[in-house]
Write a protein that holds these residues in place. Structure first.
Motif, PDB file in Angstrom:
ATOM      1  N   GLY A 361       0.817  -1.208   0.000  1.00 50.54           N
ATOM      2  CA  GLY A 361       0.000   0.000   0.000  1.00 50.54           C
ATOM      3  C   GLY A 361       0.851   1.257   0.000  1.00 50.54           C
ATOM      4  N   ALA A 362       0.408   2.271  -0.774  1.00 52.98           N
ATOM      5  CA  ALA A 362       1.199   3.496  -0.900  1.00 52.98           C
ATOM      6  C   ALA A 362       0.318   4.735  -0.981  1.00 52.98           C
ATOM      7  N   ALA A 363      -0.895   4.666  -0.447  1.00 52.06           N
ATOM      8  CA  ALA A 363      -1.791   5.818  -0.494  1.00 52.06           C
ATOM      9  C   ALA A 363      -1.220   6.977   0.305  1.00 52.06           C
ATOM     10  N   VAL A 364      -1.400   8.194  -0.212  1.00 52.82           N
ATOM     11  CA  VAL A 364      -0.886   9.383   0.482  1.00 52.82           C
ATOM     12  C   VAL A 364      -1.710   9.657   1.722  1.00 52.82           C
ATOM     13  N   ALA A 365      -1.120  10.414   2.638  1.00 52.84           N
ATOM     14  CA  ALA A 365      -1.706  10.587   3.966  1.00 52.84           C
ATOM     15  C   ALA A 365      -3.044  11.332   3.953  1.00 52.84           C
ATOM     16  N   ASP A 366      -3.257  12.245   2.979  1.00 57.92           N
ATOM     17  CA  ASP A 366      -4.486  13.036   3.006  1.00 57.92           C
ATOM     18  C   ASP A 366      -5.705  12.271   2.493  1.00 57.92           C
ATOM     19  N   GLY A 367      -5.494  11.032   2.060  1.00 53.74           N
ATOM     20  CA  GLY A 367      -6.616  10.207   1.628  1.00 53.74           C
ATOM     21  C   GLY A 367      -7.032  10.391   0.182  1.00 53.74           C
ATOM     22  N   LYS A 368      -6.441  11.360  -0.522  1.00 53.49           N
ATOM     23  CA  LYS A 368      -6.797  11.573  -1.918  1.00 53.49           C
ATOM     24  C   LYS A 368      -6.207  10.469  -2.776  1.00 53.49           C
ATOM     25  N   VAL A 369      -6.998   9.965  -3.730  1.00 49.00           N
ATOM     26  CA  VAL A 369      -6.533   8.898  -4.601  1.00 49.00           C
ATOM     27  C   VAL A 369      -5.772   9.484  -5.793  1.00 49.00           C
ATOM     28  N   HIS A 370      -4.573   8.974  -6.003  1.00 44.13           N
ATOM     29  CA  HIS A 370      -3.761   9.356  -7.156  1.00 44.13           C
ATOM     30  C   HIS A 370      -3.552   8.090  -7.989  1.00 44.13           C
ATOM     31  N   PRO A 371      -4.435   7.839  -8.956  1.00 46.47           N
ATOM     32  CA  PRO A 371      -4.446   6.542  -9.654  1.00 46.47           C
ATOM     33  C   PRO A 371      -3.172   6.276 -10.453  1.00 46.47           C
ATOM     34  N   HIS A 372      -2.854   5.009 -10.569  1.00 47.61           N
ATOM     35  CA  HIS A 372      -1.753   4.601 -11.430  1.00 47.61           C
ATOM     36  C   HIS A 372      -2.040   5.029 -12.865  1.00 47.61           C
ATOM     37  N   HIS A 373      -0.996   5.442 -13.563  1.00 48.93           N
ATOM     38  CA  HIS A 373      -1.033   5.878 -14.965  1.00 48.93           C
ATOM     39  C   HIS A 373      -1.679   7.254 -15.142  1.00 48.93           C
ATOM     40  N   SER A 374      -1.959   7.953 -14.052  1.00 47.49           N
ATOM     41  CA  SER A 374      -2.525   9.291 -14.164  1.00 47.49           C
ATOM     42  C   SER A 374      -1.418  10.331 -14.061  1.00 47.49           C
ATOM     43  N   PRO A 375      -1.606  11.539 -14.620  1.00 48.60           N
ATOM     44  CA  PRO A 375      -0.566  12.577 -14.571  1.00 48.60           C
ATOM     45  C   PRO A 375      -0.298  13.119 -13.173  1.00 48.60           C
ATOM     46  N   ASP A 376      -1.196  12.827 -12.216  1.00 47.67           N
ATOM     47  CA  ASP A 376      -0.960  13.262 -10.843  1.00 47.67           C
ATOM     48  C   ASP A 376      -0.670  12.078  -9.914  1.00 47.67           C
ATOM     49  N   PHE A 377      -0.192  10.962 -10.496  1.00 48.58           N
ATOM     50  CA  PHE A 377       0.168   9.795  -9.698  1.00 48.58           C
ATOM     51  C   PHE A 377       1.167  10.196  -8.618  1.00 48.58           C
ATOM     52  N   LEU A 378       0.889   9.772  -7.398  1.00 48.29           N
ATOM     53  CA  LEU A 378       1.703  10.183  -6.262  1.00 48.29           C
ATOM     54  C   LEU A 378       1.718   9.057  -5.233  1.00 48.29           C
TER      55      LEU A 378
END
Length: 403
Positions: A361-378
Motif C-alpha cells: 500500500g502506498a496511499a498518500v496521507a491526506d486520503g486523496k486517490v492518485h491513480p496509477h497511470h494518471s498525470p498526478d500519480f503520487l
C-alpha cells in the motif's frame, strides 16, 4: 537454533534498511526525475548498473533490451531465488508540483516503477553485505519494458534469466491501498491481456450519394456495438472478460465526404486462458462478418499480451506466512487482497517457475486517490522502506527454510 539465527539475520537486515532510508528516497527521487519509456531505458539501466558497480557487484545483461541481473551468492548451499523489479516509465506528462518532478517532457514514472527499482537496489546492497549468512543465490532481476506488450519479461526469459532459478518474487506498490497494508493472493491474481488494431477499408464518396460508397465509419460503428456482445452473449456469466475499444480514428475535415477508411484500437482483459482464446476468435469472426455485411475489407492485427498471473498457492502461502509472522515497523495489516484487474508481465515468470507477486500500500496521507497511470500519480514515500522490509523478510524466510 534455527529460530535465533533467523531472528539475527532478520534483525540485521532491517537495521541496515532503516539506516539506508535516506539513500532509498534519494535514489527513488532521481529515478522519478529522469524517467524513460519502455525499450528506451538506456540511461536508467546505466544508472542502476553504476550503483552496483560502485559496490563491487557485477551486473549481467539478459535479453535484447536493457534488462540485467546481479547475483548475490550466499555463503551457504541452497536454491536460487529471483527478486524482480521493473524500471520503465510511461508516456505521460507529469502534473505534480514536486522538487523531483520529471525533467523529461511527456514522460513520467506514473506507475511506481521508480519505487520498485529504488527499494530493490537498497535491499540488494544490504543482502550483499549479509551474503555469508544466506543460503543459495539471490538473483536481483531488473527488468525493462513492463508497460508495453508483450513486455520485457519474455525477452529476458528467452535470454536465459530463469536458468537455475527455483522461484521468483515480485511486488508492486498500490496507491489504491492504504500505506501499511500488504496484500497477497493465491491462484489467478491479475488479468491476462491482449490488444488489437482493426483497419476497415471501404469506398469513399459524396455524402449525397451514399449508395455509391461503402462507409467505413458505419461498418466500424457496427463493430464497436457488436463487440460488446462478446462479453454479454458469448462468455459464461461467471467468467471475467472485457473488450474495450479505446480508439476510433475516423476523423475528416469534410462534412460531406463518406469516410473510406477507419482504424480501431481495442483492449482485452481475461482471467482464464480459455476466455482469451474465445474472445480472440470472436473478434476475428466479427471482423470477417463486416466484410460480408458492408462490402468492406478488414485487416485485423491481434497481439496477445501477458498471460493471466497465477500465483503459486504453496509459495504464496510461504511468503504470506513470513510477512504475517514478522512484526514489521509500519505494517498494519497483511491480508488477502483478492484478484486485481490490470495485467502485469510478471505473469510470464509464474508460467515457468513457481512464483508469487504481492502488493504494498502506498496511499498518500491526506486520503486523496492518485491513480496509477494518471498525470498526478503520487505515492507515500513511507511505502519505499515498507516494500524493502517486506521483500527482505520474504528473502530471509526463503533462505532460512533451506537451512
Amino acid at each position: 537454533m534455527q529460530r535465533s539465527e533467523h531472528m539475527s539475520l532478520q534483525t540485521e537486515l532491517m537495521a541496515k534498511l532503516a539506516a539506508d532510508k535516506p539513500e532509498l528516497i534519494s535514489l527513488r527521487r532521481y529515478l522519478h526525475a529522469h524517467p524513460e519509456v519502455s525499450y528506451h531505458e538506456k540511461h536508467t539501466a546505466a544508472y542502476i548498473k553504476h550503483y552496483y558497480e560502485q559496490l563491487g557487484m557485477t551486473p549481467q545483461d539478459f535479453g535484447t533490451g536493457y534488462g540485467f541481473v546481479v547475483d548475490i551468492h550466499g555463503g551457504l548451499p541452497g536454491q536460487t531465488l529471483a527478486v524482480r523489479a521493473d524500471f520503465d516509465a510511461l508516456p505521460v506528462q507529469e502534473e505534480n508540483d514536486l522538487p523531483f518532478k520529471s525533467v523529461n517532457p511527456g514522460v513520467m514514472h506514473a506507475c511506481g516503477h521508480d519505487v520498485h527499482t529504488a527499494y530493490l537496489m537498497v535491499l540488494a546492497k544490504a543482502l550483499n553485505e549479509l551474503r555469508d549468512q544466506l543460503h543459495g543465490t539471490i538473483r536481483i532481476l531488473h527488468q525493462p519494458a513492463e508497460e508495453v506488450a508483450p513486455g520485457g519479461a519474455p525477452d529476458m526469459i528467452a535470454g536465459g534469466v530463469l536458468t537455475g532459478v527455483a522461484n521468483v518474487i515480485g511486488a508492486h506498490i498500490q496507491t489504491t491501498m492504504p500505506t501499511g497494508y500488504i496484500g497477497y493472493h493465491a491462484g489467478p491474481t491479475q488479468a491476462g491481456g491482449a490488444r488489437f488494431d482493426l483497419t476497415i477499408t471501404g469506398h469513399g464518396g459524396h455524402a449525397s450519394m451514399p449508395q455509391l460508397s461503402n462507409d467505413a465509419i458505419v461498418a466500424g460503428s457496427y463493430f464497436v456495438t457488436a463487440a460488446q456482445t462478446i462479453v454479454s452473449r458469448r462468455l459464461d456469466p461467471f467468467a471475467f472478460g472485457t473488450v474495450t475499444i479505446g480508439s476510433f480514428d475516423g476523423a475528416s475535415a469534410a462534412y460531406n465526404a463518406i469516410r473510406q477508411q477507419v482504424v480501431l484500437k481495442g483492449d482485452v482483459r481475461v482471467m482464464a486462458e480459455d476466455t482469451r482464446k474465445l474472445i480472440h476468435q470472436q473478434v476475428a469472426t466479427l471482423a470477417k462478418g463486416l466484410e460480408a455485411m458492408f462490402g468492406v475489407t478488414c485487416d485485423l492485427q491481434y497481439q496477445e499480451g501477458a498471460p493471466v498471473m497465477v500465483n503459486d498457492p504453496d509459495f504464496t502461502d510461504q511468503v504470506a506466512t513470513a510477512l504475517k509472522s514478522t512484526n514489521l515497523a509500519g505494517v498494519t495489516e497483511v491480508g488477502d487482497c483478492g484478484a486485481l484487474n490490470p495485467s502485469e508481465d510478471f505473469a510470464f515468470y509464474n508460467h515457468y517457475v513457481p512464483s508469487t507477486y504481492f502488493y504494498v500500500g502506498a496511499a498518500v496521507a491526506d486520503g486523496k486517490v492518485h491513480p496509477h497511470h494518471s498525470p498526478d500519480f503520487l505515492v507515500n514515500e513511507d511505502s519505499l522502506l515498507i516494500a524493502a522490509e517486506a521483500m527482505g523478510t520474504a528473502v530471509v524466510a526463503y533462505s532460512q527454510a533451506q537451512g
